[in-house]
Design a protein around this motif. Structure first.
Motif, mmCIF file in Angstrom:
data_model
loop_
_atom_site.group_PDB
_atom_site.id
_atom_site.type_symbol
_atom_site.label_atom_id
_atom_site.label_comp_id
_atom_site.label_asym_id
_atom_site.label_seq_id
_atom_site.Cartn_x
_atom_site.Cartn_y
_atom_site.Cartn_z
ATOM 1 N N THR A 1 0.967 -0.777 0.190
ATOM 2 C CA THR A 1 0.101 -0.260 0.109
ATOM 3 C C THR A 1 1.066 1.108 0.009
ATOM 4 N N HIS B 1 -1.880 4.570 -4.444
ATOM 5 C CA HIS B 1 -3.334 4.647 -4.826
ATOM 6 C C HIS B 1 -3.564 5.953 -4.656
ATOM 7 N N HIS C 1 -1.641 7.948 -7.329
ATOM 8 C CA HIS C 1 -1.594 7.844 -8.551
ATOM 9 C C HIS C 1 -3.036 8.979 -9.134
ATOM 10 N N GLU C 2 -4.006 8.261 -8.304
ATOM 11 C CA GLU C 2 -4.973 9.213 -8.249
ATOM 12 C C GLU C 2 -4.569 10.565 -8.856
ATOM 13 N N CYS D 1 -9.785 7.650 -9.575
ATOM 14 C CA CYS D 1 -10.533 7.355 -8.622
ATOM 15 C C CYS D 1 -9.807 5.647 -9.014
ATOM 16 N N ARG E 1 -4.609 -0.027 -7.277
ATOM 17 C CA ARG E 1 -5.097 -0.397 -6.441
ATOM 18 C C ARG E 1 -4.250 -0.680 -4.372
ATOM 19 N N ASN E 2 -4.266 -0.242 -4.140
ATOM 20 C CA ASN E 2 -4.042 -0.386 -2.811
ATOM 21 C C ASN E 2 -3.478 -2.644 -2.519
#
Length: 567
Positions: A400, A416, A419-420, A505, A510-511
């Motif tokens: 994560t 996450h 990157h979002e 999103c 993803r984590n």
């Protein structure tokens, strides 16, 4: 037939004019404080006695001679302008010569003053009532001025009854002083209420040192200060101007209301809806939902670029080249939100990690990745430059968090939301809609959902009974297996910006996704290059800092180990 139109008597004219300038206790404080600042004061003391409706303002400014004291209450008497041309080159806070004349129409006035140059061996005290000087006397006084206004509105009781309650008036006075202090950070303020100390404001270098004295639970390190020299276009040529910006970093401080978005021009706070909206737009999608930034914007420019003669209280102005200023303010905010080595968040790392360190210290449990430690021992650390900030990916925690090393500590970056942020800004710059190889069918859409997708310029048409065919989609979603679900999500969104956030999103890694060092490094590099790297589009902080100073204190590296320990 006699004329119905008559010229008003002077006393009626004076009362009308006074009502426009002096409409409250706060207005009296404002006018007297502005006079003190125009006189070069660096220390201002304000004493309020609300029960007797008295305001006293003392300063260490240049002071006034006896001749000045005799004429200062006359209408439109001022030392700040002389001709019509001076109206286009206003450099003072006051210039109309209305303040003292208006005050003496609605209150008793006493002024004690002595010139700073020491041209007179004593100071002078002059008392005024009903617009006339009634007493003059020499007094011993330090250079500066003391203005005492008493029995305010005693001759106009209806005005007193129409004013807000005293607590509300006190709040207005406090707010006024805070605003003026921001524009004049080098000034010392002492405010008393009924002979008791109310609050003080210590001087600072910039407004960044002043804001924490007003706002709770914030430090000067929670703000970024940017100063930019710019060339402002004018009719004849360009003029040198300066933008000073103090902005609360979005991952540290924000407000429930937009009540601390302030704009000042040439040392005076003004209302500028256009510039305030520019600030809010520039900070959009960097703060949590329904939260607003803390920002103080101060513009310094040639007086010829400003028309102050718009509002009696000079709170509204005409600012030339407004679109240019808006663009420059947006650039300044972008600079402030960047990460750099000049203002690394030492204090924030201490506050956020403090409780974690205490728990770890009390439990006595420390775990070290021996393989990672050995790997770092074999490879030399890179050389970091002061600017721009450089990060080196060294590990992944819980699939994560990316552990990133920089020149003065370690950061944990949530993969996450980092990157979002990257994807969101890419979508802002290029909202590409591509044709789908196979149209996607959506069922049972409400009219508002269809309208929303059409507003996003997505090609959608009725295909059957309660069935719609979607032929285009955002490029970031087109190749995903859950594209249909993403389109449904977009159909419930708001404007284009909200759709871009939703797309980013859903598209971000993803984590729980395993990344190798190269992938982590690429992600860090792209994230550092974003315009607003401190928070994700939802306003969540992206990184947690643990600075070298925190590590040094925790491991007691300042302790001196003596020879008794065998060292």
């Amino acid at each position: 037939m006699p004329s119905k139109i008559q010229t008003l008597p002077d006393e009626v004219i004076d009362l009308i004019a006074a009502g426009e300038v002096i409409d409250s206790l706060a207005a009296v404080v404002r006018e007297l404080v502005e006079n003190a600042l125009d006189a070069g004061a660096t220390r201002i003391a304000i004493a309020l006695d609300l029960e007797s409706w008295q305001v006293q303002v003392s300063d260490n400014g240049r002071g006034m001679s006896l001749e000045d004291l005799r004429i200062c209450i006359q209408p439109h008497s001022t030392s700040k302008i002389r001709t019509c041309q001076d109206l286009w080159h206003i450099t003072s806070l006051g210039f109309r010569g209305e303040a003292l004349h208006s005050i003496v129409q609605v209150a008793d006035l006493t002024i004690c003053s002595r010139t700073k140059a020491g041209l007179e061996p004593v100071g002078w005290k002059v008392s005024y009532q009903e617009g006339k000087a009634i007493e003059e006397s020499a007094i011993a006084i330090a250079s500066g001025t003391i203005v005492t206004v008493s029995n305010l509105f005693a001759r106009i009781p209806v005005r007193r009854r129409g004013l807000p309650s005293l607590p509300r008036q006190l709040k207005a006075i406090q707010k006024l002083i805070h605003q003026i202090a921001l524009c004049h950070p080098q000034t010392t303020w002492q405010i008393k209420q009924n002979n008791n100390s109310w609050f003080n404001i210590s001087p600072g270098t910039t407004a960044r040192d002043i804001l924490p004295q007003f706002l709770r639970n914030v430090n000067s390190s929670d703000f970024e200060y940017v100063k930019r020299e710019i060339a402002t276009p004018s009719d004849d040529d360009v003029v040198a101007s300066t933008i000073e910006l103090i902005i609360g970093l979005p991952d540290r401080c924000h407000r429930h209301r937009a009540d601390w978005v302030k704009v000042s021009v040439n040392n005076r706070l003004v209302r500028s809806p256009e510039l305030e909206q520019t600030i809010l737009n520039s900070m959009a999608k960097t703060l949590p939902r329904d939260r607003y930034p803390i920002c103080f914007l101060h513009l310094h420019t040639c007086p010829s670029q400003i028309d102050w003669n718009r509002h009696p209280a000079k709170t509204e102005i005409y600012l030339h080249s407004l679109p240019y200023w808006q663009a420059e303010v947006d650039k300044a905010i972008s600079i402030a939100l960047k990460l750099n080595n000049h203002h690394l968040p030492d204090g924030v790392g201490d506050r956020r990690i403090g409780k974690i360190l205490k728990v770890a210290e009390s439990s006595g449990k420390y775990q070290i990745d021996r393989d990672l430690a050995g790997d770092l021992a074999q490879k030399p650390l890179p050389t970091f430059q002061n600017n721009p900030l450089k990060l080196k990916a060294v590990a992944q925690v819980s699939k994560t968090y990316i552990v990133a090393e920089h020149s003065s500590g370690v950061w944990l970056v949530e993969q996450h939301i980092a990157h979002e942020r990257i994807l969101y800004e890419q979508l802002q710059d290029c909202w590409d809609l591509v044709a789908l190889s196979t149209p996607i069918t959506l069922e049972y859409l409400r009219p508002k959902q269809v309208e929303q997708l059409q507003n996003l310029e997505i090609d959608i048409e009725l295909f059957g009974d309660n069935i719609w065919a979607v032929r285009t989609a955002p490029k970031a979603l087109a190749q995903r297996n859950d594209c249909a679900a993403a389109l449904i999500e977009l159909s419930w969104g708001g404007d284009l910006r909200s759709a871009q956030v939703a797309t980013a999103c859903r598209s971000a890694i993803r984590n729980g996704t395993v990344l190798d060092l190269l992938q982590m490094q690429n992600l860090l590099d792209l994230w550092l290059a974003t315009r607003n790297p401190r928070t994700c589009p939802h306003g969540r902080p992206i990184y947690l800092s643990l600075e070298e100073s925190s590590l040094s204190r925790f491991f007691r590296r300042h302790w001196v180990i003596g020879k008794s320990h065998g060292i």
